[in-house]
Design an enzyme around this catalytic site. Structure first.
Site, PDB file in Angstrom:
ATOM      1  N   SER A  58       0.868  -1.271   0.091  1.00 56.46           N
ATOM      2  CA  SER A  58       0.081   0.112   0.009  1.00 56.46           C
ATOM      3  C   SER A  58       1.044   1.375   0.100  1.00 56.46           C
ATOM      4  O   SER A  58       1.581   1.469   0.745  1.00 56.46           O
ATOM      5  CB  SER A  58      -0.885   0.093   1.347  1.00 56.46           C
ATOM      6  OG  SER A  58      -1.821  -1.183   1.133  1.00 56.46           O
ATOM      7  N   HIS A  70      -3.544   0.569  -4.291  1.00 58.47           N
ATOM      8  CA  HIS A  70      -2.962  -0.504  -5.220  1.00 58.47           C
ATOM      9  C   HIS A  70      -3.725  -0.261  -6.662  1.00 58.47           C
ATOM     10  O   HIS A  70      -4.749  -0.290  -7.122  1.00 58.47           O
ATOM     11  CB  HIS A  70      -3.517  -1.907  -4.813  1.00 58.47           C
ATOM     12  CG  HIS A  70      -2.981  -2.051  -3.351  1.00 58.47           C
ATOM     13  ND1 HIS A  70      -1.992  -3.104  -3.311  1.00 58.47           N
ATOM     14  CD2 HIS A  70      -3.289  -1.484  -2.091  1.00 58.47           C
ATOM     15  CE1 HIS A  70      -1.767  -3.460  -2.035  1.00 58.47           C
ATOM     16  NE2 HIS A  70      -2.525  -2.497  -1.301  1.00 58.47           N
ATOM     17  N   HIS A  94      -6.011  -9.317  -1.209  1.00 61.77           N
ATOM     18  CA  HIS A  94      -6.297  -9.638   0.226  1.00 61.77           C
ATOM     19  C   HIS A  94      -7.271 -10.511   0.614  1.00 61.77           C
ATOM     20  O   HIS A  94      -8.328 -10.389  -0.209  1.00 61.77           O
ATOM     21  CB  HIS A  94      -6.415  -8.349   0.936  1.00 61.77           C
ATOM     22  CG  HIS A  94      -5.269  -7.265   0.759  1.00 61.77           C
ATOM     23  ND1 HIS A  94      -5.323  -6.527  -0.380  1.00 61.77           N
ATOM     24  CD2 HIS A  94      -4.202  -6.820   1.203  1.00 61.77           C
ATOM     25  CE1 HIS A  94      -3.952  -5.775  -0.585  1.00 61.77           C
ATOM     26  NE2 HIS A  94      -3.387  -5.991   0.854  1.00 61.77           N
ATOM     27  N   TYR A 116      -9.280 -10.175   2.898  1.00 64.14           N
ATOM     28  CA  TYR A 116     -10.402  -9.093   3.107  1.00 64.14           C
ATOM     29  C   TYR A 116     -11.161  -8.786   2.075  1.00 64.14           C
ATOM     30  O   TYR A 116     -12.416  -8.350   2.159  1.00 64.14           O
ATOM     31  CB  TYR A 116     -10.175  -8.128   4.433  1.00 64.14           C
ATOM     32  CG  TYR A 116      -9.298  -7.001   3.776  1.00 64.14           C
ATOM     33  CD1 TYR A 116      -9.485  -6.233   2.701  1.00 64.14           C
ATOM     34  CD2 TYR A 116      -7.851  -6.820   3.944  1.00 64.14           C
ATOM     35  CE1 TYR A 116      -8.742  -5.152   2.145  1.00 64.14           C
ATOM     36  CE2 TYR A 116      -6.711  -6.202   3.570  1.00 64.14           C
ATOM     37  CZ  TYR A 116      -7.453  -5.264   2.518  1.00 64.14           C
ATOM     38  OH  TYR A 116      -6.713  -4.214   2.117  1.00 64.14           O
ATOM     39  N   GLU A 117     -10.926  -8.687   1.179  1.00 62.49           N
ATOM     40  CA  GLU A 117     -11.489  -8.499  -0.119  1.00 62.49           C
ATOM     41  C   GLU A 117     -12.306  -9.599  -0.551  1.00 62.49           C
ATOM     42  O   GLU A 117     -13.195  -9.384  -1.564  1.00 62.49           O
ATOM     43  CB  GLU A 117     -10.465  -8.045  -1.415  1.00 62.49           C
ATOM     44  CG  GLU A 117      -9.869  -7.071  -1.244  1.00 62.49           C
ATOM     45  CD  GLU A 117      -8.711  -6.832  -2.419  1.00 62.49           C
ATOM     46  OE1 GLU A 117      -8.978  -6.156  -3.329  1.00 62.49           O
ATOM     47  OE2 GLU A 117      -7.477  -7.319  -2.069  1.00 62.49           O
ATOM     48  N   ALA A 165       2.830  -2.277   3.997  1.00 61.56           N
ATOM     49  CA  ALA A 165       2.578  -1.300   4.900  1.00 61.56           C
ATOM     50  C   ALA A 165       2.095  -1.948   6.211  1.00 61.56           C
ATOM     51  O   ALA A 165       1.263  -2.865   6.190  1.00 61.56           O
ATOM     52  CB  ALA A 165       1.414  -0.177   4.528  1.00 61.56           C
ATOM     53  N   MET A 204      -1.855  -7.091   6.876  1.00 62.37           N
ATOM     54  CA  MET A 204      -2.989  -8.107   6.328  1.00 62.37           C
ATOM     55  C   MET A 204      -2.439  -8.534   4.979  1.00 62.37           C
ATOM     56  O   MET A 204      -3.077  -8.729   4.246  1.00 62.37           O
ATOM     57  CB  MET A 204      -3.981  -7.184   6.085  1.00 62.37           C
ATOM     58  CG  MET A 204      -4.527  -6.392   7.286  1.00 62.37           C
ATOM     59  SD  MET A 204      -5.973  -5.328   6.846  1.00 62.37           S
ATOM     60  CE  MET A 204      -6.297  -4.397   8.472  1.00 62.37           C
ATOM     61  N   SER A 205      -0.975  -8.803   5.020  1.00 59.82           N
ATOM     62  CA  SER A 205      -0.501  -9.417   3.762  1.00 59.82           C
ATOM     63  C   SER A 205       0.581 -10.282   3.891  1.00 59.82           C
ATOM     64  O   SER A 205       0.829 -10.657   5.110  1.00 59.82           O
ATOM     65  CB  SER A 205      -0.358  -8.506   2.567  1.00 59.82           C
ATOM     66  OG  SER A 205       0.438  -7.704   2.825  1.00 59.82           O
ATOM     67  N   ASN A 234       2.236   3.390  11.023  1.00 59.25           N
ATOM     68  CA  ASN A 234       1.395   4.033  12.169  1.00 59.25           C
ATOM     69  C   ASN A 234       1.957   3.107  13.206  1.00 59.25           C
ATOM     70  O   ASN A 234       2.552   1.972  13.157  1.00 59.25           O
ATOM     71  CB  ASN A 234      -0.165   3.732  11.907  1.00 59.25           C
ATOM     72  CG  ASN A 234      -0.485   2.321  11.841  1.00 59.25           C
ATOM     73  OD1 ASN A 234      -0.264   1.912  10.767  1.00 59.25           O
ATOM     74  ND2 ASN A 234      -0.978   1.758  12.804  1.00 59.25           N
ATOM     75  N   HIS A 239      -6.555   4.138   7.099  1.00 59.87           N
ATOM     76  CA  HIS A 239      -6.124   3.685   5.748  1.00 59.87           C
ATOM     77  C   HIS A 239      -5.543   4.807   5.026  1.00 59.87           C
ATOM     78  O   HIS A 239      -4.658   4.648   4.383  1.00 59.87           O
ATOM     79  CB  HIS A 239      -7.199   3.063   4.887  1.00 59.87           C
ATOM     80  CG  HIS A 239      -6.379   2.597   3.687  1.00 59.87           C
ATOM     81  ND1 HIS A 239      -5.582   1.423   3.571  1.00 59.87           N
ATOM     82  CD2 HIS A 239      -6.623   3.000   2.499  1.00 59.87           C
ATOM     83  CE1 HIS A 239      -5.305   1.223   2.326  1.00 59.87           C
ATOM     84  NE2 HIS A 239      -5.854   2.071   1.582  1.00 59.87           N
TER      85      HIS A 239
END
Length: 317
Positions: A58, A89, A111, A113-114, A141, A244-245, A268, A283
């Site tokens: 990201s 992306h 991902h 979550y998609e 990220a 998340m990846s 963050n 995000h």
């Protein structure tokens, strides 16, 4: 998952039925033959034969813009490819030269979550394998859990904790095709020590040692960010950065004998205190920090690609 599930057209099964008709019992969207068809499609449309594959995280998609003499393929134009739906992306596969070295670059990943199963999220790694890739460089990220990390730092991934795998969710579920790799791949050396040494040498030459760390990464399902209690638990078990990846991509790379390396851009600081509401993740911040540090991250990958290429040439000679 598409075209998945137990077939119920027979009431009584025996072992031979299952072994002879195994594709009827599992999702076979990405069989070896399908992956080869995707790889052949790409190879027919480009003259490049890269040995290095790159996955942009990201806010880091501009790395692909550094490639020269490119052949770019939007995901929607590649057979059987899903589409990246996440802001930040771009969503295309780019072949080109980076620092004079042919590479294959995912400008945007997929991902869990998609709504995609992990096998589909990491499918492009197997495509890279059949294209001829031997080394994978993945970026992401991530939220920083280690108190020594600050926003904008880089964490070289030394190891990971596969939280989703603990729940039985793996890109390697289902029948194993030995043409990709073994049924039970080891993960003790998932991240190449040699590539970590190369990266650290490059960072030292850049004079940026204070901005770079080594650590342990974990991938969670998302798309929500974590609660304070969850983050405290992750920190207790030794996690330095959370995203998340990447984990399932590296797992797939290791399975098919691709040498893997990854780093996280700390976008963050994770909230480990209920009173620290100002540290709540979002995000927009992730993408913004990624964009602000994309030149530095790009410089690291730019130099790593050349170093890997030169070392492989030296080995061959």
């Amino acid at each position: 998952m598409e075209n998945c599930g137990i077939v119920t057209k027979k009431n009584n099964f025996n072992r031979n039925d299952i072994e002879n008709n195994i594709n009827e019992f599992y999702c076979d969207d990405y069989s070896y033959e399908t992956i080869k068809e995707i790889a052949d499609f790409l190879l027919e449309k480009t003259q490049l034969r890269p040995k290095i594959g790159i996955i942009c995280g990201s806010g880091l998609n501009s790395l692909a813009d550094r490639l020269e003499n490119t052949d770019a393929f939007p995901y929607e134009e590649i057979p059987y490819f899903p589409i990246s739906t996440v802001e930040g992306h771009v969503g295309r596969m780019v072949f080109g030269y980076l620092n004079g070295v042919p590479v294959m670059c995912m400008q945007g990943r997929f991902h869990y979550y998609e709504g995609y199963p992990l096998a589909k999220c990491s499918m492009p790694v197997r495509v890279m394998k059949l294209v001829g890739v031997t080394h994978l460089l993945a970026t992401n990220a991530a939220g920083g859990l280690n108190p020594k990390f600050k926003v904008g730092d880089i964490m070289i991934v030394r190891d990971h904790i596969n939280m989703m795998g603990f729940a039985g969710n793996s890109p390697l579920q289902g029948p194993n095709d030995s043409r990709f790799g073994p049924r039970f791949p080891p993960m003790a050396k998932a991240y190449s020590k040699d590539l970590i040494k190369i990266c650290k040498r490059i960072i030292k030459d850049m004079g940026s040692e204070n901005d770079v760390h080594e650590g342990v990464y974990t991938c969670l399902g998302g798309p929500n960010y974590e609660t304070v209690a969850e983050l405290k638990m992750l920190r207790t078990i030794g996690v330095d950065a959370v995203g998340m990846s990447t984990v399932h991509e590296v797992l797939t790379a290791k399975h098919c004998d691709i040498t893997a390396f990854a780093f996280s851009l700390i976008t963050n600081k994770c909230s480990l205190d209920y009173d620290s509401s100002d540290e709540e993740a979002n995000h927009e911040e992730v993408v913004s920090v990624g964009q602000s540090r994309q030149e530095f991250c790009g410089d690291v990958i730019y130099q790593m690609v050349r170093a890997i290429h030169d070392e492989e040439i030296a080995k061959d000679n």
